[in-house]
Structure formats: structure tokens, C-alpha cells
Design a protein around this motif. Structure first.
Motif, short mmCIF file in Angstrom:
data_model
loop_
_atom_site.label_atom_id
_atom_site.label_comp_id
_atom_site.label_asym_id
_atom_site.label_seq_id
_atom_site.Cartn_x
_atom_site.Cartn_y
_atom_site.Cartn_z
N TRP A 86 -13.26 20.91 41.10
CA TRP A 86 -12.66 19.57 41.07
C TRP A 86 -13.15 18.78 39.87
CZ3 TRP A 86 -8.50 18.18 43.44
CH2 TRP A 86 -8.12 18.83 44.62
N TRP A 90 -10.08 17.24 37.73
CA TRP A 90 -9.87 15.85 38.12
C TRP A 90 -9.02 15.08 37.12
CZ3 TRP A 90 -10.56 14.02 42.79
CH2 TRP A 90 -10.54 12.66 43.02
N THR A 98 -3.45 14.39 41.48
CA THR A 98 -4.81 14.86 41.78
C THR A 98 -5.28 14.34 43.13
OG1 THR A 98 -5.30 14.86 39.41
CG2 THR A 98 -7.17 14.94 40.92
N PHE A 102 -6.28 16.37 46.56
CA PHE A 102 -7.64 16.23 47.11
C PHE A 102 -7.60 15.87 48.59
CE2 PHE A 102 -11.51 13.52 47.68
CZ PHE A 102 -12.43 14.55 47.60
#
Length: 420
Positions: A86, A90, A98, A102
Motif C-alpha cells: 500500500w 497509495w 485508492t 482500501f
């Protein structure tokens, strides 16, 4: 990750242990060893784990077991394992994409790891000595029945009465403990309220249906949701502002702090907010809660600091932040029109953190520039409504003592609180 019985003690087996460690190094593995021995028949530690960069914690089960090994319990934090991924991904895509990926991952983890257990099936465990006493009384009762022995029957009755007395005493102690800890977080309070909440009556009337303009009762959930959405879309739509003639328009307002930058978001500030927030378990639309946020490894908040900075500097709110779960409560009657309901919006759990960040900055501006007047009590920290009531009574008494006319106007704006 390899977890099990290696049959080699790393500290005591010399050459075998060296060969095992050399093999682990060739495979890029590292040993995770307990501080105590796991073999019951000797003092050797031959049960452990070999991992590749995984945050793994293991411990031995100390309860009863049929094996000559203590079973191993391993706890692995998967989010810590995938943090490097990540960290690279990111900033490769827009924050909307993103963030959506997540929270989808967090939702999947939460769904896979969560187990549902009915509270009415839960009960405190009985101490082992009480269990042995009950088992002994039952065994003697069966033996007395089989042999028709009066003395055994009396002994079984004595043990049964003793076990019942000890069990009642234990239940009283558990009840006293639950009453004492009913307002504390933990399993004890959860059991207490799970048993007692069915005896309470709700304060707000539960919503059972809507009344249509033709006075028909609508119970279909989809139609009720559409009616609610239409009502609140009309209620919160952008107002039509009628501006005066351009020739008499006032000059544009020059704000003193127009060039003042918004204070940047820092990691310690987010940590302080997380510590001060209540660990509530109310779920948002993504099935996440502040309680779950508290379980996320701290290094992930360094990534979210970048997201909050971008939101403040660009004045942009993520699309997922605008998705909320709304719960409707009836103000009076269980069957009513949509305008007689009270909506409760459960915001995105990560948005609540950003809401607190914005609140701190907005409150600083209000206090620094003296925008809030001292005679405002509502939504004003440190100013109580009781103080305003006492001042009003004092002013009215002062005017009346001077034989002055006193007039008071009380205004109640319809749906004023809903449109703040």
C-alpha cells in the motif's frame, strides 16, 4: 510461514540446529520461538514458526490437552504484512480509486474474521472445581442406583446439595460483578446488557410505515426508501437566492484571513484524535466502525495523513465520504409521513477523523477572530444555556423594577435543526 513441530531445539541441538538455521537463511525465513518449552515430557522447545517478514506472535496453550505437546496459537497481523504494497500503490492512482480499494480490503477482512454468536446463548463459564463436584455427584448417583446402596445415595445427595449451593453462590458473585462493571467496556457488561435490554421499552417509536398523500399506509421498504430520499433531497436542495440590483450591490467582502494557509495535518494530531474518540461499534455504509479503526496498524495512518492534506489543500471531498447510512426514527407515531421522521446519518468512519480535524481548525479561526458573540449559548463551548436563562430573568426583573415595559419574543423555526 511454517508453523509446527520441527523436532529440533535451536538452543540445545547444536549441529542439527545449525543446519536448520542455515536452511532457513537460504529460504529467507526467520524463526519465531517461544520463551517457554512446549514439550510436556521434557524441557525442550521444538514447536515454533519460520516466517518471511510476517508480523507473527505465537503463544502456547496452557489448558488440558491429549497430546504430549502444548498446542501453539499464532496471531498474524495481515495489514502489517501488506503495508509495503500500500505504501507503493497509495499515490499511483487518484485518491478516490485508492480509498475505494482500501476500504474494500478492510471490509473483506472484517467479514472473514468476524464471527456472530447469539448473546442469549452466552453464559459465564463455571469454575473447574464446581464442574468436578457436579460430575462426582452424578457419578455417585448412578452408582447408588445400580447397586441400590442407601449410603451411596445419601452421599450423592449431600454432594449434589453442596454443588447446588456452591453454584448459586457463584451465580450471585457473577451477578454482583456484572452490576458493578455494567458501564465498563468488556465481556461482562456485554453479557449484562444482552440479558436485560429486552426488558426496556424504546423511547422513540419505531417506524413501521409511511402515510401517502391519499392516507394509505405504505409498508414496502423500497417504496419507503424512495419516498424518504425524495423528501430529503427537496429539503436539502440548494436554495434560490434573489440578489439585489447589480447597481446597488455591496462591494465584495475582503476577508482578513483569505491568504492564511490551513494548518497542515500531522500524524501525532491524528493519533491524539484516535485516542480521544469513543470506540463505538456502530457500522457505516462500508460495514466499518471506529472500533475497527482502532485495530488498524499505526503506520497506515501515515498514508491517510496524505489523503487528509490533499482534501484540505484542494477543498475536495472523496466520493466515498459522501456515502452514508441513514437510519430513520419516527418522532411520534409509528406510521407517519416522511417529514415526521428524525434521520440519523452514520458517516464514514475515516470521515469522522477528518471531521474532527476540520472542527479543530474551524474552531481556532472562530476564537482567534472573535466571530462567536458571548451572548450565544448554543453550539458554543464554555457557555451554558442556564447562564443565558439567568441573565434573561435578571434583565426582565431590572426593567420591571424600573416600571419599564418589557416584551419578550420567543421564536421556534420549523425544521430549523434539520437544516442547520
Amino acid at each position: 510461514m511454517i508453523l509446527g513441530d520441527f523436532n529440533i531445539d535451536i538452543e540445545q541441538d547444536g549441529e542439527k540446529a545449525d543446519r536448520l538455521l542455515k536452511w532457513m537463511d537460504s529460504c529467507c525465513h526467520g524463526p519465531v520461538v517461544l520463551d517457554s518449552n512446549t514439550l510436556l515430557r521434557s524441557d525442550r522447545t521444538i514447536d515454533y514458526a519460520a516466517t518471511i517478514g510476517v508480523d507473527l506472535t505465537i503463544q502456547a496453550y496452557e489448558g488440558n490437552t491429549t497430546s504430549d505437546h502444548n498446542p501453539l496459537l499464532g496471531v498474524m497481523v495481515v495489514l502489517s504484512y501488506i503495508f509495503d504494497y500500500w505504501g507503493k500503490e497509495w499515490n499511483t492512482e487518484p485518491y478516490d480509486i485508492t480509498y475505494e480499494r482500501f476500504i474494500s480490503l478492510l471490509t473483506l477482512f472484517k467479514t472473514r474474521c468476524q464471527q456472530h454468536f447469539k448473546l442469549n446463548h452466552a453464559r459465564p463459564s463455571i469454575p473447574q472445581n464446581h464442574v468436578k463436584l457436579l460430575a462426582q455427584s452424578r457419578s455417585l448417583a448412578f452408582k447408588a442406583k445400580r447397586k441400590s446402596d442407601i449410603e451411596l445415595r445419601k452421599e450423592a445427595r449431600r454432594l449434589r446439595n453442596l454443588a447446588r449451593f456452591a453454584l448459586k453462590k457463584f451465580q450471585k458473585e457473577q451477578l454482583a460483578k456484572q452490576l458493578k462493571e455494567r458501564h465498563l467496556s468488556g465481556e461482562t457488561s456485554r453479557l449484562f446488557w444482552g440479558k436485560t435490554k429486552r426488558h426496556f421499552h424504546p423511547v422513540s417509536s419505531s417506524l413501521r410505515g409511511f402515510l401517502s398523500p391519499c392516507e394509505e399506509i405504505i409498508n414496502d421498504s423500497q417504496i419507503m426508501a424512495n419516498m424518504t430520499a425524495d423528501h430529503y433531497e427537496r429539503l436539502f436542495e440548494a436554495p434560490v437566492v434573489i440578489r439585489p440590483h447589480p447597481y446597488v450591490d455591496a462591494p465584495p467582502v475582503q476577508l482578513e484571513n483569505a491568504a492564511e494557509p490551513i494548518p497542515t495535518v500531522t500524524y501525532p494530531e491524528i493519533v491524539n484524535i484516535l485516542r480521544s474518540r469513543k470506540k463505538e461499534k456502530c457500522l457505516d455504509i462500508h460495514e466499518l466502525s471506529p472500533f475497527i479503526l482502532d485495530k488498524i496498524p499505526q503506520n497506515y495512518w501515515h498514508l491517510l495523513v496524505q489523503l487528509y492534506k490533499y482534501s484540505f489543500t484542494e477543498g475536495y471531498i472523496l466520493k466515498k465520504f459522501k456515502e452514508v447510512r441513514m437510519i430513520l426514527l419516527a418522532k411520534k407515531n409509528a406510521v407517519c409521513s416522511p417529514d415526521q421522521t428524525r434521520p440519523i446519518s452514520l458517516l464514514d468512519s475515516f470521515l469522522k477523523v477528518q471531521e474532527k480535524l476540520f472542527h479543530n481548525r474551524f474552531l481556532k479561526i472562530l476564537n482567534d477572530h472573535g466571530i462567536l458573540p458571548d451572548n450565544q449559548s448554543g453550539f458554543h463551548a464554555g457557555f451554558r444555556l442556564q447562564t443565558r436563562v439567568l441573565l434573561l430573568i435578571e434583565q426582565i426583573s431590572s426593567y420591571m423594577s424600573n416600571s419599564s415595559r418589557t416584551a419578550t419574543v420567543f421564536a421556534d423555526f420549523k425544521s430549523g435543526f434539520d437544516q442547520l
